[in-house]
Design an enzyme around this catalytic site. Structure first.
Site, PDB file in Angstrom:
ATOM      1  N   HIS A 154     -15.321 -76.163  42.958  1.00  0.00           N
ATOM      2  CA  HIS A 154     -14.127 -76.598  43.823  1.00  0.00           C
ATOM      3  C   HIS A 154     -13.783 -77.915  43.716  1.00  0.00           C
ATOM      4  O   HIS A 154     -14.742 -78.708  43.287  1.00  0.00           O
ATOM      5  CB  HIS A 154     -14.341 -76.217  45.305  1.00  0.00           C
ATOM      6  CG  HIS A 154     -14.210 -74.840  45.859  1.00  0.00           C
ATOM      7  ND1 HIS A 154     -15.149 -73.878  45.788  1.00  0.00           N
ATOM      8  CD2 HIS A 154     -13.022 -74.407  46.410  1.00  0.00           C
ATOM      9  CE1 HIS A 154     -14.730 -72.780  46.093  1.00  0.00           C
ATOM     10  NE2 HIS A 154     -13.361 -72.980  46.636  1.00  0.00           N
ATOM     11  N   LYS A 158     -14.439 -81.112  48.968  1.00  0.00           N
ATOM     12  CA  LYS A 158     -14.941 -79.904  49.675  1.00  0.00           C
ATOM     13  C   LYS A 158     -16.410 -80.237  50.265  1.00  0.00           C
ATOM     14  O   LYS A 158     -17.264 -80.845  49.401  1.00  0.00           O
ATOM     15  CB  LYS A 158     -15.111 -78.688  48.703  1.00  0.00           C
ATOM     16  CG  LYS A 158     -15.555 -77.328  49.531  1.00  0.00           C
ATOM     17  CD  LYS A 158     -15.129 -76.099  48.835  1.00  0.00           C
ATOM     18  CE  LYS A 158     -15.450 -75.037  49.564  1.00  0.00           C
ATOM     19  NZ  LYS A 158     -14.627 -74.743  50.809  1.00  0.00           N
TER      20      LYS A 158
HETATM   21  P1  NAD Z   1      -8.188 -80.850  55.068  1.00  0.00           P
HETATM   22  O1  NAD Z   1      -9.438 -81.857  55.336  1.00  0.00           O
HETATM   23  O2  NAD Z   1      -7.153 -80.917  54.051  1.00  0.00           O
HETATM   24  O3  NAD Z   1      -7.478 -80.551  56.625  1.00  0.00           O
HETATM   25  C1  NAD Z   1      -8.115 -80.304  57.688  1.00  0.00           C
HETATM   26  C2  NAD Z   1      -7.377 -81.091  58.545  1.00  0.00           C
HETATM   27  O4  NAD Z   1      -7.829 -80.689  60.042  1.00  0.00           O
HETATM   28  C3  NAD Z   1      -7.134 -82.511  58.661  1.00  0.00           C
HETATM   29  O5  NAD Z   1      -5.633 -82.841  58.742  1.00  0.00           O
HETATM   30  C4  NAD Z   1      -7.686 -82.951  59.906  1.00  0.00           C
HETATM   31  O6  NAD Z   1      -7.431 -84.159  60.329  1.00  0.00           O
HETATM   32  C5  NAD Z   1      -7.744 -81.547  60.917  1.00  0.00           C
HETATM   33  N1  NAD Z   1      -8.547 -81.622  62.022  1.00  0.00           N
HETATM   34  C6  NAD Z   1      -9.879 -82.039  62.099  1.00  0.00           C
HETATM   35  N2  NAD Z   1     -10.403 -81.968  63.500  1.00  0.00           N
HETATM   36  C7  NAD Z   1      -9.110 -81.556  64.245  1.00  0.00           C
HETATM   37  C8  NAD Z   1      -8.731 -81.269  65.375  1.00  0.00           C
HETATM   38  N3  NAD Z   1     -10.042 -81.478  66.383  1.00  0.00           N
HETATM   39  N4  NAD Z   1      -7.800 -80.790  65.797  1.00  0.00           N
HETATM   40  C9  NAD Z   1      -6.559 -80.853  64.874  1.00  0.00           C
HETATM   41  N5  NAD Z   1      -6.824 -80.844  63.695  1.00  0.00           N
HETATM   42  C10 NAD Z   1      -8.076 -81.395  63.288  1.00  0.00           C
HETATM   43  O7  NAD Z   1      -8.770 -79.551  54.655  1.00  0.00           O
HETATM   44  P2  NAD Z   1      -8.449 -78.216  53.889  1.00  0.00           P
HETATM   45  O8  NAD Z   1      -8.586 -78.253  52.529  1.00  0.00           O
HETATM   46  O9  NAD Z   1      -6.836 -77.954  54.439  1.00  0.00           O
HETATM   47  O10 NAD Z   1      -9.370 -77.079  54.536  1.00  0.00           O
HETATM   48  C11 NAD Z   1      -9.603 -77.002  55.958  1.00  0.00           C
HETATM   49  C12 NAD Z   1     -10.750 -75.731  56.186  1.00  0.00           C
HETATM   50  O11 NAD Z   1     -10.294 -74.687  55.729  1.00  0.00           O
HETATM   51  C13 NAD Z   1     -12.039 -76.007  55.382  1.00  0.00           C
HETATM   52  O12 NAD Z   1     -13.079 -75.681  56.288  1.00  0.00           O
HETATM   53  C14 NAD Z   1     -11.853 -74.975  54.022  1.00  0.00           C
HETATM   54  O13 NAD Z   1     -13.048 -74.739  53.562  1.00  0.00           O
HETATM   55  C15 NAD Z   1     -10.967 -74.024  54.604  1.00  0.00           C
HETATM   56  N6  NAD Z   1     -10.364 -73.281  53.709  1.00  0.00           N
HETATM   57  C16 NAD Z   1     -10.239 -71.826  53.758  1.00  0.00           C
HETATM   58  C17 NAD Z   1      -9.218 -71.111  52.998  1.00  0.00           C
HETATM   59  C18 NAD Z   1      -9.430 -69.540  53.385  1.00  0.00           C
HETATM   60  O14 NAD Z   1      -8.724 -68.855  52.747  1.00  0.00           O
HETATM   61  N7  NAD Z   1     -10.280 -68.961  54.453  1.00  0.00           N
HETATM   62  C19 NAD Z   1      -8.709 -71.684  52.069  1.00  0.00           C
HETATM   63  C20 NAD Z   1      -8.830 -73.074  52.033  1.00  0.00           C
HETATM   64  C21 NAD Z   1      -9.502 -73.937  52.743  1.00  0.00           C
END
Ligand code: NAD
Length: 265
Positions: A154, A158
């Site tokens: 990744h 990550k």
């Molecule tokens: P990212 O860091 O780009 O985005 C996360 C966002 O959440 C940030 O903007 C952050 O400010 C916000 N955030 C943090 N705490 C918060 C709160 N208390 N209230 C509201 N917003 C809050 O990360 P990303 O790449 O978008 O991934 C996010 C999560 O999703 C990770 O855990 C990742 O592993 C997971 N993910 C899952 C899948 C899936 O298919 N299930 C796919 C991609 C990513």
């Protein structure tokens, strides 16, 4: 469908804002970011690089769950633990994409699912969910003569490791083999200098650049091996899966569901 997005300024959040804006039957009703985010007060559409949607980003998570039919969450495990309780109180359907949840947070999600629809998937892509069933089936047929190693790569930002998807692939392999995942899994980092034990499910993790996510499950036998690989070219596959889950959640009874339920796999 009235949709709320938690983590709307994140990589996945912005993609979801664009998907909701483009869907004819969906309206974005609230978009939430973490307290102190520089995006608070800005228009969620503008932050996602599309036309303004008239929804200001706020940090009011209670409001998010009160106004939405369904909330999609791709944030952090700490935030998800809090959102799960709010989803249960508001009886809003809750789609959880956040990975790296610990056992207590997982228990909070199960508790919330007694009161509302919770759909949780470490990977929302159709292809990866099909891969889970292929891996389970392959492990069932091959047995312990074939060593199972799971490799994932990744992007450099990550934080959880191995990825939630790699762990879910390991669980699928353990189910196929009929063994307990916790006692049979081993991260490569633990392996130091001793030989691989028979029956173990190993993990190898790489991080770098902007790679969206590659997963390979290797079944290595004597004189032959099978490799099942999924490569994500864009985060859009996760956002599309989350949107499918959101639509599916409407009018379902409370419960903890997976993408297998959504996709009918
Ligand atoms: P990212 O860091 O780009 O985005 C996360 C966002 O959440 C940030 O903007 C952050 O400010 C916000 N955030 C943090 N705490 C918060 C709160 N208390 N209230 C509201 N917003 C809050 O990360 P990303 O790449 O978008 O991934 C996010 C999560 O999703 C990770 O855990 C990742 O592993 C997971 N993910 C899952 C899948 C899936 O298919 N299930 C796919 C991609 C990513």
């Amino acid at each position: 469908m009235k949709v709320g997005i938690a983590g709307c300024a994140g990589r996945m959040g912005m993609m979801l804002v664009r998907q909701v804006a483009a869907a004819p039957n969906c309206t974005l009703v609230s978009a939430v970011e973490r307290p102190n985010s520089p995006t608070l007060g800005q228009d969620a559409g503008k932050v996602a690089n599309i036309d303004p949607l008239g929804v200001s980003i706020s940090d009011d998570a209670s409001f998010l769950f009160k106004v939405a039919d369904v909330v999609i969450d791709f944030t952090t495990p700490t935030a998800t633990a809090n959102f799960a309780k709010l989803a249960a109180e508001a009886r809003a359907a809750y789609i959880v994409g956040t990975t790296g949840l610990d056992k207590p947070t997982q228990a909070i999600l199960s508790q919330a699912a007694r009161f509302t629809v919770v759909i949780q998937a470490p990977n929302m892509s159709v292809g990866v969910n099909l891969m889970f069933s292929l891996v389970e089936r392959t492990a069932r047929h091959l047995g312990e003569a074939f060593d199972i190693e799971i490799m994932e790569i990744h992007h450099r930002q990550k934080v959880d490791c191995p990825s939630g998807t790699a762990l879910a692939l390991g669980r699928a392999a353990a189910t196929g083999r009929g063994v307990d995942f916790e006692t049979h899994s081993r991260k490569s980092i633990d392996r130091s200098i001793e030989q691989r034990s028979s029956g173990e499910i190993g993990f190898a993790v790489l991080r770098g650049g902007d790679i969206v996510g590659d997963h390979t499950v290797i079944f290595a036998g004597s004189n032959e091996r099978i490799e099942i690989t999924h490569r994500a070219h864009s985060r859009e596959i996760f956002a599309l899966g989350a949107m499918k889950a959101a639509e599916w959640s409407l009018n379902k009874p409370p419960g903890l569901y997976s993408m297998n339920d959504v996709l009918g796999l």
